[in-house]
Design an enzyme around this catalytic site. Sequence first.
Site, PDB file in Angstrom:
ATOM      1  N   SER A 191       0.832  -1.210   0.000  1.00  0.00           N
ATOM      2  CA  SER A 191       0.000   0.000   0.000  1.00  0.00           C
ATOM      3  C   SER A 191       0.864   1.258   0.000  1.00  0.00           C
ATOM      4  O   SER A 191       2.055   1.217   0.347  1.00  0.00           O
ATOM      5  CB  SER A 191      -0.894  -0.021   1.256  1.00  0.00           C
ATOM      6  N   TYR A 230       1.515   7.296  18.362  1.00  0.00           N
ATOM      7  CA  TYR A 230       2.095   7.527  17.037  1.00  0.00           C
ATOM      8  C   TYR A 230       3.314   8.445  17.149  1.00  0.00           C
ATOM      9  O   TYR A 230       4.403   8.110  16.679  1.00  0.00           O
ATOM     10  CB  TYR A 230       1.052   8.114  16.078  1.00  0.00           C
ATOM     11  N   THR A 247      -2.392   8.622   0.945  1.00  0.00           N
ATOM     12  CA  THR A 247      -2.403   7.144   0.982  1.00  0.00           C
ATOM     13  C   THR A 247      -3.617   6.725   1.822  1.00  0.00           C
ATOM     14  O   THR A 247      -4.234   7.574   2.489  1.00  0.00           O
ATOM     15  CB  THR A 247      -1.137   6.605   1.679  1.00  0.00           C
TER      16      THR A 247
HETATM   17  N1  LIG Z   1       0.606   8.889   4.581  1.00  0.00           N
HETATM   18  C1  LIG Z   1       1.073   9.815   5.376  1.00  0.00           C
HETATM   19  O1  LIG Z   1       0.548  10.940   5.420  1.00  0.00           O
HETATM   20  C2  LIG Z   1       2.279   9.550   6.232  1.00  0.00           C
HETATM   21  C3  LIG Z   1       2.822  10.638   6.934  1.00  0.00           C
HETATM   22  C4  LIG Z   1       3.924  10.431   7.735  1.00  0.00           C
HETATM   23  C5  LIG Z   1       4.495   9.174   7.826  1.00  0.00           C
HETATM   24  N2  LIG Z   1       3.942   8.134   7.143  1.00  0.00           N
HETATM   25  C6  LIG Z   1       4.585   6.826   7.302  1.00  0.00           C
HETATM   26  O2  LIG Z   1       4.834   6.272   6.030  1.00  0.00           O
HETATM   27  C7  LIG Z   1       4.783   4.852   6.110  1.00  0.00           C
HETATM   28  C8  LIG Z   1       3.892   4.307   5.015  1.00  0.00           C
HETATM   29  O3  LIG Z   1       2.560   4.733   5.287  1.00  0.00           O
HETATM   30  P1  LIG Z   1       1.463   4.910   4.146  1.00  0.00           P
HETATM   31  O4  LIG Z   1       1.005   6.289   4.198  1.00  0.00           O
HETATM   32  O5  LIG Z   1       1.980   4.348   2.884  1.00  0.00           O
HETATM   33  O6  LIG Z   1       0.301   4.012   4.767  1.00  0.00           O
HETATM   34  P2  LIG Z   1      -0.566   2.815   4.164  1.00  0.00           P
HETATM   35  O7  LIG Z   1      -0.937   3.087   2.758  1.00  0.00           O
HETATM   36  O8  LIG Z   1      -1.619   2.577   5.185  1.00  0.00           O
HETATM   37  O9  LIG Z   1       0.481   1.596   4.172  1.00  0.00           O
HETATM   38  C9  LIG Z   1       0.928   1.053   5.388  1.00  0.00           C
HETATM   39  C10 LIG Z   1       1.677  -0.223   5.091  1.00  0.00           C
HETATM   40  O10 LIG Z   1       2.126  -0.787   6.337  1.00  0.00           O
HETATM   41  C11 LIG Z   1       1.705  -2.154   6.368  1.00  0.00           C
HETATM   42  N3  LIG Z   1       1.413  -2.584   7.739  1.00  0.00           N
HETATM   43  C12 LIG Z   1       0.648  -1.971   8.659  1.00  0.00           C
HETATM   44  N4  LIG Z   1       0.560  -2.730   9.754  1.00  0.00           N
HETATM   45  C13 LIG Z   1       1.292  -3.843   9.520  1.00  0.00           C
HETATM   46  C14 LIG Z   1       1.574  -5.009  10.275  1.00  0.00           C
HETATM   47  N5  LIG Z   1       1.095  -5.212  11.526  1.00  0.00           N
HETATM   48  N6  LIG Z   1       2.342  -5.965   9.701  1.00  0.00           N
HETATM   49  C15 LIG Z   1       2.818  -5.819   8.453  1.00  0.00           C
HETATM   50  N7  LIG Z   1       2.591  -4.739   7.693  1.00  0.00           N
HETATM   51  C16 LIG Z   1       1.821  -3.764   8.224  1.00  0.00           C
HETATM   52  C17 LIG Z   1       0.442  -2.200   5.547  1.00  0.00           C
HETATM   53  O11 LIG Z   1       0.200  -3.539   5.154  1.00  0.00           O
HETATM   54  P3  LIG Z   1      -1.294  -4.012   4.691  1.00  0.00           P
HETATM   55  O12 LIG Z   1      -1.904  -2.859   3.944  1.00  0.00           O
HETATM   56  O13 LIG Z   1      -0.997  -5.197   3.818  1.00  0.00           O
HETATM   57  O14 LIG Z   1      -2.016  -4.327   5.952  1.00  0.00           O
HETATM   58  C18 LIG Z   1       0.804  -1.268   4.395  1.00  0.00           C
HETATM   59  O15 LIG Z   1       1.549  -1.945   3.431  1.00  0.00           O
HETATM   60  C19 LIG Z   1       4.315   4.515   7.529  1.00  0.00           C
HETATM   61  O16 LIG Z   1       5.412   4.163   8.313  1.00  0.00           O
HETATM   62  C20 LIG Z   1       3.705   5.815   8.004  1.00  0.00           C
HETATM   63  O17 LIG Z   1       3.739   5.945   9.408  1.00  0.00           O
HETATM   64  C21 LIG Z   1       2.844   8.295   6.346  1.00  0.00           C
END
Ligand SMILES: NC(=O)c1ccc[n+]([C@@H]2O[C@H](COP(=O)([O-])OP(=O)(O)OC[C@H]3O[C@@H](n4cnc5c(N)ncnc54)[C@H](OP(=O)(O)O)[C@@H]3O)[C@@H](O)[C@H]2O)c1
Length: 271
Positions: A24, A164, A199
């Site tokens: 994702s 978080y 996302t």
């Molecule tokens: N989007 C933002 O605004 C934002 C801002 C700051 C930081 N971040 C950081 O960026 C990173 C990516 O986030 P994203 O925005 O791409 O979110 P996302 O689309 O929700 O993707 C999160 C990913 O983490 C995986 N994941 C979550 N829990 C898990 C678990 N227990 N075991 C294995 N995999 C797990 C999910 O796997 P499944 O989907 O297969 O469950 C998914 O592939 C994260 O570390 C997040 O904290 C995001």
Amino acid sequence: MAKAYRNGETRFDPTTVLVTGASSGIGAEVARFYARADRTLILWGRDAQRLEQVARDCRALGAGVRTQVLDLRDGGAAIAAFRADDDRHPVDLLVLAAGLGDMRQGTARTEHAETVLELGLVNYATPSALATAGAERMVARGGGHIVLLGSVAAFHALPFAPAYSGSKAGLMRFAEALRNGLSEYGVGVTLVSPGFVDTPMSRRVSSAKPFLQTAPAAARLIARSIEENRAHLVFPRLFSMLRLLDIVMPRPIRDVILRRLKADQAPRPAS
Ligand SMILES: NC(=O)c1ccc[n+]([C@@H]2O[C@H](COP(=O)([O-])OP(=O)(O)OC[C@H]3O[C@@H](n4cnc5c(N)ncnc54)[C@H](OP(=O)(O)O)[C@@H]3O)[C@@H](O)[C@H]2O)c1
């Protein structure tokens, strides 16, 4: 094998890239960014269907792809799986993108204790352990690069999201210490602290999302920071200034401002 570049000696061109959270958002776009004919991608996620879709996209771009469905709440299993993957295909770029966003729900006065534990495992403990497992192997081979996905939430003591902001703050300090510890061994470490990226995670946030970026744009910035062996990528840059403000502001004033902040997020879909 490619080596992490030090002093501009070698261009970092990884042969094998392992991405957690590849099913994702940012992780999926990092996987697509690195997909090309002479590369092996090892893609980890929890949702097998979405992970396979990303794997198909990467194969269509010519990459060799292996997938691993794994829950990062089980840190011991994750370390063992990493070592097994690395035995087959030595990993020279490890991108630890998986993470969980959560905050106090609605009128609740505290988070759930179980949520705090889960975020501690998924956002801090397991990625730190995996980074260390990667570092052991990379140091022995004399090169490599590790990326940890933090958040700008680490810069501030957010009253509505202690788990978080706390888990990402722990990850930030871990990444800085790991980078310092590995600097003489040719292994680079980059901490990435995004603001809002479009996302599934950020779509659950109902409050304002200033300077929202797309996930492909985030992946390109991450790739450039790896190429430059940067210690810390913060985007958008404005958040670096807010971080500085948080550091220099007298605590009583900062606390008054932080306590007034409000945010809301839809509950996570069941996994
Ligand atoms: N989007 C933002 O605004 C934002 C801002 C700051 C930081 N971040 C950081 O960026 C990173 C990516 O986030 P994203 O925005 O791409 O979110 P996302 O689309 O929700 O993707 C999160 C990913 O983490 C995986 N994941 C979550 N829990 C898990 C678990 N227990 N075991 C294995 N995999 C797990 C999910 O796997 P499944 O989907 O297969 O469950 C998914 O592939 C994260 O570390 C997040 O904290 C995001």
